[in-house]
Motif scaffolding. Sequence first.
Motif, PDB file in Angstrom:
ATOM      1  N   LEU A 193       0.862  -1.177   0.000  1.00  0.00           N
ATOM      2  CA  LEU A 193       0.000   0.000   0.000  1.00  0.00           C
ATOM      3  C   LEU A 193       0.897   1.225   0.000  1.00  0.00           C
ATOM      4  CD1 LEU A 193      -2.696  -1.083   2.595  1.00  0.00           C
ATOM      5  CD2 LEU A 193      -2.809  -1.178   0.120  1.00  0.00           C
ATOM      6  N   VAL A 194       0.572   2.181  -0.847  1.00  0.00           N
ATOM      7  CA  VAL A 194       1.392   3.389  -0.980  1.00  0.00           C
ATOM      8  C   VAL A 194       0.561   4.600  -0.597  1.00  0.00           C
ATOM      9  CG1 VAL A 194       2.703   4.833  -2.594  1.00  0.00           C
ATOM     10  CG2 VAL A 194       2.811   2.333  -2.793  1.00  0.00           C
ATOM     11  N   ARG A 195       1.184   5.499   0.138  1.00  0.00           N
ATOM     12  CA  ARG A 195       0.582   6.779   0.489  1.00  0.00           C
ATOM     13  C   ARG A 195       1.562   7.884   0.118  1.00  0.00           C
ATOM     14  NH1 ARG A 195      -3.204   3.725   1.208  1.00  0.00           N
ATOM     15  NH2 ARG A 195      -4.670   3.745   2.940  1.00  0.00           N
ATOM     16  N   THR A 196       1.028   9.057  -0.185  1.00  0.00           N
ATOM     17  CA  THR A 196       1.887  10.220  -0.372  1.00  0.00           C
ATOM     18  C   THR A 196       2.269  10.755   1.005  1.00  0.00           C
ATOM     19  OG1 THR A 196       0.086  11.825  -0.360  1.00  0.00           O
ATOM     20  CG2 THR A 196       0.670  10.840  -2.504  1.00  0.00           C
ATOM     21  N   GLY A 197       3.310  11.557   1.036  1.00  0.00           N
ATOM     22  CA  GLY A 197       3.676  12.198   2.293  1.00  0.00           C
ATOM     23  C   GLY A 197       2.544  13.047   2.842  1.00  0.00           C
ATOM     24  N   ASP A 198       1.823  13.743   1.952  1.00  0.00           N
ATOM     25  CA  ASP A 198       0.681  14.556   2.391  1.00  0.00           C
ATOM     26  C   ASP A 198      -0.435  13.690   2.960  1.00  0.00           C
ATOM     27  OD1 ASP A 198       1.984  16.873   1.619  1.00  0.00           O
ATOM     28  OD2 ASP A 198       0.909  17.055  -0.285  1.00  0.00           O
ATOM     29  N   GLN A 199      -0.688  12.543   2.331  1.00  0.00           N
ATOM     30  CA  GLN A 199      -1.722  11.642   2.851  1.00  0.00           C
ATOM     31  C   GLN A 199      -1.350  11.132   4.243  1.00  0.00           C
ATOM     32  OE1 GLN A 199      -1.743   8.906  -0.500  1.00  0.00           O
ATOM     33  NE2 GLN A 199      -3.835   9.533  -1.042  1.00  0.00           N
ATOM     34  N   LEU A 200      -0.068  10.839   4.451  1.00  0.00           N
ATOM     35  CA  LEU A 200       0.362  10.364   5.761  1.00  0.00           C
ATOM     36  C   LEU A 200       0.184  11.459   6.810  1.00  0.00           C
ATOM     37  CD1 LEU A 200       1.489   7.938   7.291  1.00  0.00           C
ATOM     38  CD2 LEU A 200       3.761   8.883   6.911  1.00  0.00           C
ATOM     39  N   ALA A 201       0.507  12.689   6.454  1.00  0.00           N
ATOM     40  CA  ALA A 201       0.307  13.814   7.380  1.00  0.00           C
ATOM     41  C   ALA A 201      -1.176  13.963   7.726  1.00  0.00           C
ATOM     42  CB  ALA A 201       0.847  15.105   6.774  1.00  0.00           C
ATOM     43  N   GLN A 202      -2.041  13.806   6.727  1.00  0.00           N
ATOM     44  CA  GLN A 202      -3.491  13.874   6.967  1.00  0.00           C
ATOM     45  C   GLN A 202      -3.956  12.738   7.860  1.00  0.00           C
ATOM     46  OE1 GLN A 202      -5.045  13.925   2.967  1.00  0.00           O
ATOM     47  NE2 GLN A 202      -4.291  15.980   2.569  1.00  0.00           N
ATOM     48  N   THR A 203      -3.384  11.551   7.676  1.00  0.00           N
ATOM     49  CA  THR A 203      -3.725  10.398   8.517  1.00  0.00           C
ATOM     50  C   THR A 203      -3.406  10.697   9.974  1.00  0.00           C
ATOM     51  OG1 THR A 203      -3.394   8.818   6.713  1.00  0.00           O
ATOM     52  CG2 THR A 203      -3.180   7.961   8.960  1.00  0.00           C
ATOM     53  N   ILE A 204      -2.253  11.276  10.209  1.00  0.00           N
ATOM     54  CA  ILE A 204      -1.856  11.607  11.580  1.00  0.00           C
ATOM     55  C   ILE A 204      -2.793  12.661  12.163  1.00  0.00           C
ATOM     56  CG2 ILE A 204      -0.034  12.726  12.949  1.00  0.00           C
ATOM     57  CD1 ILE A 204       1.972  11.244  11.061  1.00  0.00           C
ATOM     58  N   ALA A 205      -3.076  13.693  11.412  1.00  0.00           N
ATOM     59  CA  ALA A 205      -3.928  14.790  11.902  1.00  0.00           C
ATOM     60  C   ALA A 205      -5.363  14.333  12.165  1.00  0.00           C
ATOM     61  CB  ALA A 205      -3.927  15.931  10.893  1.00  0.00           C
ATOM     62  N   ALA A 206      -5.824  13.333  11.435  1.00  0.00           N
ATOM     63  CA  ALA A 206      -7.225  12.893  11.551  1.00  0.00           C
ATOM     64  C   ALA A 206      -7.462  11.837  12.625  1.00  0.00           C
ATOM     65  CB  ALA A 206      -7.691  12.341  10.197  1.00  0.00           C
ATOM     66  N   ASN A 207      -6.441  11.437  13.358  1.00  0.00           N
ATOM     67  CA  ASN A 207      -6.624  10.384  14.370  1.00  0.00           C
ATOM     68  C   ASN A 207      -7.609  10.855  15.444  1.00  0.00           C
ATOM     69  OD1 ASN A 207      -6.418   8.491  16.478  1.00  0.00           O
ATOM     70  ND2 ASN A 207      -4.319   8.015  15.929  1.00  0.00           N
ATOM     71  N   PRO A 208      -8.800  10.238  15.497  1.00  0.00           N
ATOM     72  CA  PRO A 208      -9.823  10.705  16.434  1.00  0.00           C
ATOM     73  C   PRO A 208      -9.482  10.430  17.900  1.00  0.00           C
ATOM     74  CG  PRO A 208     -10.523   8.665  15.410  1.00  0.00           C
ATOM     75  CD  PRO A 208      -9.252   9.087  14.724  1.00  0.00           C
ATOM     76  N   PHE A 209      -8.589   9.479  18.148  1.00  0.00           N
ATOM     77  CA  PHE A 209      -8.270   9.133  19.531  1.00  0.00           C
ATOM     78  C   PHE A 209      -7.353  10.150  20.195  1.00  0.00           C
ATOM     79  CE2 PHE A 209      -9.136   4.897  17.573  1.00  0.00           C
ATOM     80  CZ  PHE A 209     -10.395   4.761  18.136  1.00  0.00           C
ATOM     81  N   LEU A 210      -6.681  10.975  19.408  1.00  0.00           N
ATOM     82  CA  LEU A 210      -5.802  11.991  19.979  1.00  0.00           C
ATOM     83  C   LEU A 210      -6.598  13.063  20.717  1.00  0.00           C
ATOM     84  CD1 LEU A 210      -3.215  12.457  17.087  1.00  0.00           C
ATOM     85  CD2 LEU A 210      -2.960  11.130  19.205  1.00  0.00           C
ATOM     86  N   LYS A 211      -7.891  13.161  20.408  1.00  0.00           N
ATOM     87  CA  LYS A 211      -8.739  14.164  21.046  1.00  0.00           C
ATOM     88  C   LYS A 211      -9.339  13.668  22.365  1.00  0.00           C
ATOM     89  CE  LYS A 211      -9.805  15.908  16.513  1.00  0.00           C
ATOM     90  NZ  LYS A 211     -10.523  15.507  15.348  1.00  0.00           N
TER      91      LYS A 211
END
Length: 182
Positions: free
Chosen positions: A76-94
């Motif tokens: 599975l491949v992600r762009t660097g921007d997609q990975l940054a979005q994945t990190i920012a969207a983690n609902p458990f961090l809230k």
Amino acid sequence: MPVYIALLRGINIGPNKRIKMDALRKSFETIGFEQVKTYIQSGNVVFKTKKSSPPVLGKQIEARIVTDFGFSASVLVRTGDQLAQTIAANPFLKQRGIDIAKLHVTFLSGPPEAPAIKKLAGYTIAPDQSCCVGSTVYLYLPNGFSTSSLFRVPWEKALVVSTTTRNWRTVNALHQMCEECD
């Protein structure tokens, strides 16, 4: 040139499907990828190449693995921007009281259908938590992965898409590597 992350599933676990990271880097370079870097032995590769579709890159890498190593592995491949979005969207961090060492991210080849997400929810028993956002499943497993409610059930197969899971530390380390490539 954009930065991409290739996440290989199922390599270097047990005696089969073994790949040394220096050989994996060389394999990626043979394709024409640049600034190829690996992270730990479980098949995480950060690289640069001309703009392309992540699924196309994944198929290209899968074919090269068969050629170079003689076995198949899902990629599975992600762009660097997609990975940054994945990190920012983690609902458990809230959520309060979350131990980030107990967070995991499952990357999916595509968004699962609603019945599959419902199955995942049914397999996830408290105190474990799961949340699907697009092509990503976020997991909070406070007692660890191997003692979680998901450990011995076919939750990944229930999603009916290709999957690969990384812990939160690995996801963030890969993001840092992407930042260093820019």
